[in-house]
Scaffold this motif. Sequence first.
Motif, mmCIF file in Angstrom:
data_model
loop_
_atom_site.group_PDB
_atom_site.id
_atom_site.type_symbol
_atom_site.label_atom_id
_atom_site.label_comp_id
_atom_site.label_asym_id
_atom_site.label_seq_id
_atom_site.Cartn_x
_atom_site.Cartn_y
_atom_site.Cartn_z
ATOM 1 N N ARG A 8 -77.097 88.348 -22.540
ATOM 2 C CA ARG A 8 -75.728 88.539 -22.051
ATOM 3 C C ARG A 8 -75.346 87.691 -20.853
ATOM 4 O O ARG A 8 -74.168 87.580 -20.543
ATOM 5 C CB ARG A 8 -75.519 90.005 -21.723
ATOM 6 C CG ARG A 8 -75.603 90.882 -22.945
ATOM 7 C CD ARG A 8 -75.119 92.276 -22.635
ATOM 8 N NE ARG A 8 -75.060 93.062 -23.840
ATOM 9 C CZ ARG A 8 -75.902 94.025 -24.142
ATOM 10 N NH1 ARG A 8 -76.872 94.330 -23.309
ATOM 11 N NH2 ARG A 8 -75.781 94.696 -25.264
ATOM 12 N N THR A 9 -76.308 87.138 -20.150
ATOM 13 C CA THR A 9 -75.967 86.311 -18.992
ATOM 14 C C THR A 9 -76.730 84.991 -19.080
ATOM 15 O O THR A 9 -77.754 84.900 -19.768
ATOM 16 C CB THR A 9 -76.336 87.006 -17.658
ATOM 17 O OG1 THR A 9 -77.767 87.095 -17.567
ATOM 18 C CG2 THR A 9 -75.698 88.382 -17.551
ATOM 19 N N GLU A 10 -76.246 84.010 -18.367
ATOM 20 C CA GLU A 10 -76.928 82.710 -18.362
ATOM 21 C C GLU A 10 -78.332 82.846 -17.779
ATOM 22 O O GLU A 10 -79.272 82.214 -18.259
ATOM 23 C CB GLU A 10 -76.113 81.688 -17.578
ATOM 24 C CG GLU A 10 -76.607 80.280 -17.782
ATOM 25 C CD GLU A 10 -75.656 79.227 -17.245
ATOM 26 O OE1 GLU A 10 -76.110 78.075 -17.106
ATOM 27 O OE2 GLU A 10 -74.492 79.537 -16.977
ATOM 28 N N ILE A 13 -80.537 84.263 -20.463
ATOM 29 C CA ILE A 13 -80.807 83.238 -21.476
ATOM 30 C C ILE A 13 -81.898 82.296 -20.986
ATOM 31 O O ILE A 13 -82.873 82.036 -21.705
ATOM 32 C CB ILE A 13 -79.514 82.470 -21.829
ATOM 33 C CG1 ILE A 13 -78.515 83.400 -22.524
ATOM 34 C CG2 ILE A 13 -79.836 81.254 -22.696
ATOM 35 C CD1 ILE A 13 -77.094 82.860 -22.594
ATOM 36 N N ILE A 57 -77.123 85.319 -29.174
ATOM 37 C CA ILE A 57 -76.012 85.085 -28.252
ATOM 38 C C ILE A 57 -74.731 85.041 -29.074
ATOM 39 O O ILE A 57 -74.685 84.379 -30.118
ATOM 40 C CB ILE A 57 -76.160 83.729 -27.528
ATOM 41 C CG1 ILE A 57 -77.448 83.668 -26.715
ATOM 42 C CG2 ILE A 57 -74.943 83.451 -26.650
ATOM 43 C CD1 ILE A 57 -77.759 82.285 -26.180
ATOM 44 N N ILE A 59 -71.570 83.298 -28.764
ATOM 45 C CA ILE A 59 -71.176 82.145 -27.958
ATOM 46 C C ILE A 59 -69.737 82.234 -27.440
ATOM 47 O O ILE A 59 -69.399 81.590 -26.452
ATOM 48 C CB ILE A 59 -71.437 80.810 -28.712
ATOM 49 C CG1 ILE A 59 -71.542 79.639 -27.743
ATOM 50 C CG2 ILE A 59 -70.376 80.575 -29.764
ATOM 51 C CD1 ILE A 59 -72.706 79.675 -26.820
ATOM 52 N N ASN A 61 -68.568 84.340 -25.679
ATOM 53 C CA ASN A 61 -68.665 84.848 -24.312
ATOM 54 C C ASN A 61 -69.196 83.803 -23.326
ATOM 55 O O ASN A 61 -69.206 84.057 -22.125
ATOM 56 C CB ASN A 61 -69.576 86.075 -24.279
ATOM 57 C CG ASN A 61 -69.104 87.162 -25.205
ATOM 58 O OD1 ASN A 61 -67.916 87.304 -25.459
ATOM 59 N ND2 ASN A 61 -70.033 87.930 -25.737
ATOM 60 N N TYR A 62 -69.641 82.657 -23.836
ATOM 61 C CA TYR A 62 -70.289 81.646 -22.980
ATOM 62 C C TYR A 62 -69.805 80.241 -23.331
ATOM 63 O O TYR A 62 -70.586 79.389 -23.737
ATOM 64 C CB TYR A 62 -71.812 81.723 -23.126
ATOM 65 C CG TYR A 62 -72.331 83.108 -22.911
ATOM 66 C CD1 TYR A 62 -72.480 83.616 -21.624
ATOM 67 C CD2 TYR A 62 -72.621 83.935 -23.992
ATOM 68 C CE1 TYR A 62 -72.919 84.908 -21.425
ATOM 69 C CE2 TYR A 62 -73.062 85.230 -23.794
ATOM 70 C CZ TYR A 62 -73.207 85.709 -22.513
ATOM 71 O OH TYR A 62 -73.630 86.985 -22.323
ATOM 72 N N MET A 64 -68.947 77.819 -21.522
ATOM 73 C CA MET A 64 -69.587 76.777 -20.719
ATOM 74 C C MET A 64 -70.943 76.390 -21.314
ATOM 75 O O MET A 64 -71.299 75.224 -21.396
ATOM 76 C CB MET A 64 -69.753 77.253 -19.286
ATOM 77 C CG MET A 64 -70.081 76.183 -18.310
ATOM 78 S SD MET A 64 -69.860 76.878 -16.664
ATOM 79 C CE MET A 64 -70.549 75.559 -15.717
ATOM 80 N N LEU A 65 -71.685 77.389 -21.760
ATOM 81 C CA LEU A 65 -72.975 77.147 -22.394
ATOM 82 C C LEU A 65 -72.801 76.371 -23.696
ATOM 83 O O LEU A 65 -73.601 75.491 -24.016
ATOM 84 C CB LEU A 65 -73.696 78.465 -22.657
ATOM 85 C CG LEU A 65 -75.080 78.375 -23.275
ATOM 86 C CD1 LEU A 65 -76.049 77.727 -22.296
ATOM 87 C CD2 LEU A 65 -75.573 79.746 -23.665
ATOM 88 N N GLN A 68 -72.590 72.831 -22.733
ATOM 89 C CA GLN A 68 -73.874 72.326 -22.256
ATOM 90 C C GLN A 68 -74.851 72.089 -23.391
ATOM 91 O O GLN A 68 -75.628 71.138 -23.360
ATOM 92 C CB GLN A 68 -74.503 73.315 -21.265
ATOM 93 C CG GLN A 68 -73.789 73.429 -19.959
ATOM 94 C CD GLN A 68 -74.348 74.558 -19.101
ATOM 95 O OE1 GLN A 68 -75.190 75.350 -19.533
ATOM 96 N NE2 GLN A 68 -73.864 74.651 -17.880
#
Length: 109
Positions: A8-10, A13, A57, A59, A61-62, A64-65, A68
């Motif tokens: 749930r969080t970077e 991960i 995950i 995605i 929700n992320y 930015m990830l 990346q």
Amino acid sequence: MNFFTELRTETEINHFIQSRRLTFIYISKNNCSVCHSLYPQVHSVMQEFPEIKLGSIVIDNYLMLAGQWSIYTAPVLILFVDGKEYLREARYVPIDSFRKKVQRIYENF
């Protein structure tokens, strides 16, 4: 039985990827029919490899990830070895071919 851990969080991960020699992440999107239909098949395959730690995950929700990691579609299946991306499959994944690739890597590590 090996289950997927929802990340749930970077920080979660990154810790997850570094926590074991072999880690696998299933990346999906909300409202993705391919993601939902492929998941049980991938889960079944990954049960054959108990030493691989499994994560998932959503995605959406992320974002930015997603940038990346160059994730432009879903689902994306990534196998990490010693924290480095070693295998990536995306969208329509032939499950038998995927199984063979994972098996080759698993047997070598």
